[in-house]
Design an enzyme around this catalytic site. Structure first.
Site, mmCIF file in Angstrom:
data_model
loop_
_atom_site.group_PDB
_atom_site.id
_atom_site.type_symbol
_atom_site.label_atom_id
_atom_site.label_comp_id
_atom_site.label_asym_id
_atom_site.label_seq_id
_atom_site.Cartn_x
_atom_site.Cartn_y
_atom_site.Cartn_z
ATOM 1 N N GLY A 71 47.144 -60.025 -49.105
ATOM 2 C CA GLY A 71 48.365 -59.595 -48.432
ATOM 3 C C GLY A 71 48.092 -59.053 -47.036
ATOM 4 N N ASN A 151 56.607 -50.925 -51.574
ATOM 5 C CA ASN A 151 55.635 -50.720 -52.647
ATOM 6 C C ASN A 151 55.714 -49.330 -53.281
ATOM 7 O OD1 ASN A 151 54.668 -50.672 -49.784
ATOM 8 N ND2 ASN A 151 52.983 -49.494 -50.680
ATOM 9 N N GLN A 179 55.313 -57.311 -52.780
ATOM 10 C CA GLN A 179 55.786 -56.705 -54.034
ATOM 11 C C GLN A 179 56.770 -57.604 -54.797
ATOM 12 O OE1 GLN A 179 54.850 -54.024 -55.692
ATOM 13 N NE2 GLN A 179 53.333 -53.414 -54.172
ATOM 14 N N SER A 199 50.585 -61.781 -52.201
ATOM 15 C CA SER A 199 49.216 -61.422 -52.567
ATOM 16 C C SER A 199 49.033 -61.568 -54.068
ATOM 17 C CB SER A 199 48.928 -59.980 -52.160
ATOM 18 O OG SER A 199 47.663 -59.585 -52.646
ATOM 19 N N HIS A 201 46.887 -60.417 -56.327
ATOM 20 C CA HIS A 201 46.515 -59.366 -57.284
ATOM 21 C C HIS A 201 47.667 -58.454 -57.672
ATOM 22 C CE1 HIS A 201 46.028 -55.618 -54.786
ATOM 23 N NE2 HIS A 201 45.886 -56.477 -53.796
ATOM 24 N N CYS A 320 46.690 -47.002 -51.064
ATOM 25 C CA CYS A 320 45.863 -47.165 -49.871
ATOM 26 C C CYS A 320 45.632 -45.846 -49.168
ATOM 27 C CB CYS A 320 46.526 -48.153 -48.919
ATOM 28 S SG CYS A 320 47.020 -49.655 -49.745
#
Ligand code: PLP
Length: 382
Positions: A71, A151, A179, A199, A201, A320
């Site tokens: 992402g 997110n 998301q 993304s 994952h 993050c």
């Protein structure tokens, strides 16, 4: 002690079907997709079939899909790729203050490079207003980038309206769909998007693979220069196993209605059983798996630790930025006071969660909150 996972917005476990596909591609399809021999062609076939699968799931054509390392790279490729191709001067970019750091910090970098950036706020409901975007458009605007769903709060942004405003002004519109893409049905054409990041994952594929949708006709500068992979938009030997896994994960069907019911069960129980709690952001425009809850007088970090000790993994702020003590930039941008932002916890559910796990989590939240309030000097007045 058993541990249960309620942090799917940070990352998700690899789905069993995807794992089988992944190990098979890694073991059997090891050719370089650029090689003309048997092994290379097998890799190329697997790569292109993955590309078709990703494209089909979001209503794009396969040529419009660029595989990336995830992402963050997809977001960076969109932001820099469009801004660097724009010939107007000065250049101006519109984004919001609630973006993921992958967009936020890419835009800050553009700012350091001399591009003007408008950072739109969100309302207390977590929504960026399409009218605000429209009003911010100037003759110099070269890109609008506003995320699809946040997110931290799960709040879904009015991307179709923003896309319409962008289209009218003839400005490319990128949305960070990390998301949403692969979780809920998305059609980039119906939404009117020009660029869209996903993304793997976040929905059952491994970490380190993602994709950027680039509408045909959008001029994009590459970030990585090297071989002529991905139609010269992203150099580097293709991650065939990752791409294949991404394609596989995109085509998994999952019952998000059931998940929404679990999320609602969790949220309702917390709001009624724990005093001084409220939901951050809109509950109408929201991803079915996310609940961001403020616990008055309790440090979010302390709650995360208390729940971890009881076997439940949740998050405060974005993954993050955890490790840092700063309150969530998203909640601050929604107008929360720093102490309120610091006392918030994100629960994000995924395919593995069950009603038993949710009921266990509810008990853990109730006892954890009571414990933290007993030991905390903060006086609760509700
Ligand atoms: C996780 C996330 C990203 C970053 O994706 P990676 O694949 O981890 O680099 C970007 N945007 C949003 C909204 C995310 O949730």
């Amino acid at each position: 002690m058993q541990h249960f996972y309620f942090d799917h917005n940070a990352t998700s476990p690899v789905a069993p079907e995807v794992l089988r596909d992944l190990t098979d591609s890694m073991a059997e399809v090891y050719g370089n997709a650029s090689s003309i021999h048997h092994f290379g062609q097998a890799a190329k076939r697997r790569l292109e079939s993955a590309r078709r699968s990703v494209a089909a799931r979001i209503g794009a054509t396969d040529r419009e899909i660029v595989f990336t390392s995830g992402g963050t790279e997809a977001d960076n490729l969109a932001v820099f790729g469009v801004a660097r191709r724009a010939t107007r001067s000065p250049r101006h970019v519109i984004t919001s203050a609630i973006e993921h750091p992958a967009v936020l910090n890419a835009c800050s970098q553009l700012e350091r490079e001399g591009v003007e950036v408008t950072w739109l706020p969100a309302g207390s409901d977590g929504l960026v207003r399409a009218e605000d975007v429209q009003r911010a458009i100037r003759a110099e605007t070269v890109l609008i980038t506003i995320m699809h769903a946040n997110n931290e709060t799960g709040v879904v942004q009015p991307v179709a309206e923003i896309a319409a405003a962008a289209r009218e002004a003839n400005v490319p519109f990128h949305s960070d769909g990390v998301q949403v893409g692969g979780r809920l049905p998305v059609n980039v054409r119906e939404l009117g998007l020009d660029l869209y990041s996903i993304s793997g994952h976040k929905f059952g594929a491994p970490k380190g693979v993602g994709a950027l949708y680039v509408r045909k006709g959008i001029d994009l500068a590459a970030l990585l220069h090297g071989g002529r992979h991905e139609r010269e938009r992203r150099a580097g030997t293709e991650n065939v196993a990752g791409a294949s896994a991404l394609g596989q994960a995109m085509s998994l069907d999952f019952d998000w209605n059931t998940l929404a019911a679990l999320r609602d069960r969790l949220e309702r129980a917390i709001l009624t059983q724990v005093p001084g709690t409220r939901v951050n952001g809109s509950t109408s425009y929201r991803m079915p798996n996310t609940s961001n809850i403020r616990f008055e007088g309790i440090e979010g970090e302390a709650m995360v630790i208390a729940l971890d000790l009881r076997g439940y993994a949740v998050s405060s702020g974005s993954a993050c930025s955890s490790g840092a003590v700063e309150p969530s930039h998203v909640l601050l941008a929604m107008g929360l006071a720093p102490e309120d932002a610091r006392s918030s916890v994100r629960f994000s559910l995924g395919p593995g969660n069950t009603v038993e796990q949710v009921d266990g989590l509810i008990e853990a939240v109730v006892s954890g909150a009571a414990h933290l309030r007993r030991i905390s000097p903060a006086v609760l007045s509700v």
